[in-house]
Structure formats: C-alpha cells, structure tokens
Design an enzyme around this catalytic site. Sequence first.
Site, PDB file in Angstrom:
ATOM      1  N   GLU A  44       1.244  -1.319   0.228  1.00  0.00           N
ATOM      2  CA  GLU A  44      -0.095  -0.331   0.197  1.00  0.00           C
ATOM      3  C   GLU A  44       1.455   0.930   0.124  1.00  0.00           C
ATOM      4  O   GLU A  44       1.907   1.470   0.577  1.00  0.00           O
ATOM      5  CB  GLU A  44      -0.743   0.079   0.974  1.00  0.00           C
ATOM      6  CG  GLU A  44      -1.877   0.795   1.523  1.00  0.00           C
ATOM      7  CD  GLU A  44      -2.491   0.902   3.173  1.00  0.00           C
ATOM      8  OE1 GLU A  44      -3.270   2.115   2.885  1.00  0.00           O
ATOM      9  OE2 GLU A  44      -1.905   0.315   3.443  1.00  0.00           O
ATOM     10  N   LYS A 110      -9.479   3.003  -2.121  1.00  0.00           N
ATOM     11  CA  LYS A 110      -9.551   1.871  -0.796  1.00  0.00           C
ATOM     12  C   LYS A 110     -11.312   2.269  -0.333  1.00  0.00           C
ATOM     13  O   LYS A 110     -11.664   3.761  -0.069  1.00  0.00           O
ATOM     14  CB  LYS A 110      -8.681   2.489   0.129  1.00  0.00           C
ATOM     15  CG  LYS A 110      -8.447   1.787   1.781  1.00  0.00           C
ATOM     16  CD  LYS A 110      -7.409   2.240   2.675  1.00  0.00           C
ATOM     17  CE  LYS A 110      -7.476   2.033   3.521  1.00  0.00           C
ATOM     18  NZ  LYS A 110      -6.128   2.258   3.992  1.00  0.00           N
ATOM     19  N   CYS A 144      -5.356  -2.661   2.398  1.00  0.00           N
ATOM     20  CA  CYS A 144      -5.159  -2.529   4.180  1.00  0.00           C
ATOM     21  C   CYS A 144      -6.439  -2.771   5.073  1.00  0.00           C
ATOM     22  O   CYS A 144      -7.088  -3.639   4.719  1.00  0.00           O
ATOM     23  CB  CYS A 144      -4.484  -1.200   4.109  1.00  0.00           C
ATOM     24  SG  CYS A 144      -3.103  -1.284   6.067  1.00  0.00           S
TER      25      CYS A 144
END
Length: 257
Positions: A44, A110, A144
Amino acid sequence: MSLELKIALVQSALIWEDPDANRAMFAKKIAAIRSSVDLIVLPEMFTTGFTMSPKNIASSEGSKTVKWMQRISREKNVAITGSIVFTENDENYNRLFFCFPNGKYEEYDKKHTFTLAGEHEVYTAGKSKLIVQYKGFKLKPLICYDLRFPVWSRNTEDYDIILYVANWPKPRIDAWDTLLKARAIENMSYCIGVNRIGLDNLGHEYSGHSAVYDTLGNQISYSEDEEILYATLVKQHIDSTRNKLKFLEDRDDFNLI
C-alpha cells in the site's frame, strides 16, 4: 493441465514521501524477479509510505507512477499492482492500480479509510468493488483496513483470489495474520497479503508478515524479512476444493446499498 498463476510479493521498507526514490528502489527489486512470474504485488502507498499529508506529494506523481508501472509491466511481460497516493479533480485517493502487460489498467479506491489515523479526513473513500480477470483467474484487490470488514470482502462474485496490499503496523500484526487466514477460509479462495517492513517517519514500525493462504487456510508463503516471496496459485486446487466442500453454496444472500 490446470491453470497456474505465479506471483511475486515484494516486501520492502519504504522511503518517506519520496516517490522518485521509491520507484528507483522498487525498479531494482523488480529487475531481480524471476522471469516466469505472472503478477508482481507491491505494498500500500508504495511510493510514499502511509502518509496523511497528500499535500506533500505533487499531484503529478500519481500519473507518473502509473506510467512507471505500465512500462515495467510491458518490459517484463507481467502484471503489477499496488496502491499509491493519487490526486484527481482536487480529491486525494488511496488508489490501487492493476496494470496489464498490454498497457491497460484497472483501478480501485480504498473503501474503508483508516479513521484511527485520520485517513478519512484527507482521502476520499471509494464506493465500488473491482474484479480483475487475468490469465483465467478472477482477482479481487483490496487495501489494508478493508481486511477488517468481511462483508466488503465476501465472495459474492465467485472470485478465485482475494488480494490485500497494506501498511499494517507491528502492534496489531496478530490481527493481520488471523484475518488473512479467515478471509481465505470463509471465501474458499486464495488470499494474498502484502505488507511493508521497517519504520516510517511517524515512528510506526512494520514487521511484514506478507503471506499467501490457500482455499483451506493453509499458509503456502510467509516472511518477516525484506525480500521477495514467491507462490504458485493453481486453479485446480480452487475447483476441486469447492466441488468437494460446497460451503459457498450456503453463503448468505445479501446486497450492499
């Protein structure tokens, strides 16, 4: 003969808020990767570290990194993926790019921004899932903090591989290990997690634990060191497991609204 997907996971320290230096560093690591690999996975925000100051990154850096990924993908004839700080229409995103050797790419923003660090205050959250079709496999890339939310990760698309790129800190690494394995088991898919290592400029420590799990939650690749991990994902393993153990047929039916 069953389809196979050979992957390389690049577990590395990151240079704080320095895209040029990170691209140069990753270029050297990627140059050493075996030529037979089909997919390279980077962490990431691999050009900056997990910065909550996107204003420190020139808005042109996102496009510059995408072009860099496209060039490497074309030259090595391999797909490459990872997330970066990306600015578009005055909005900042933690955006993952999946670049194909033919120059095309797909993207995912995300969904679950990390409120504990204030990510929701400086990055716009995504709203859409992404399923990537590549070499006979269906991949679902996530980022994540998405790992903590099983509904968003749920295998409603019959994907073969779920993939997380991360900057997951050492104090909560047990959760990372546990949830990666759980996502593999509950979705009956391969699960890939690529984390960084080292210290960032805010004093946060990262201990790696990049790993690959098969559809039964067996760990087939793992490391805590700065290195490149390799794994071969086999389509027949997915098909045979799902044909024998039809757990996905009993999954709850739901829609996200």
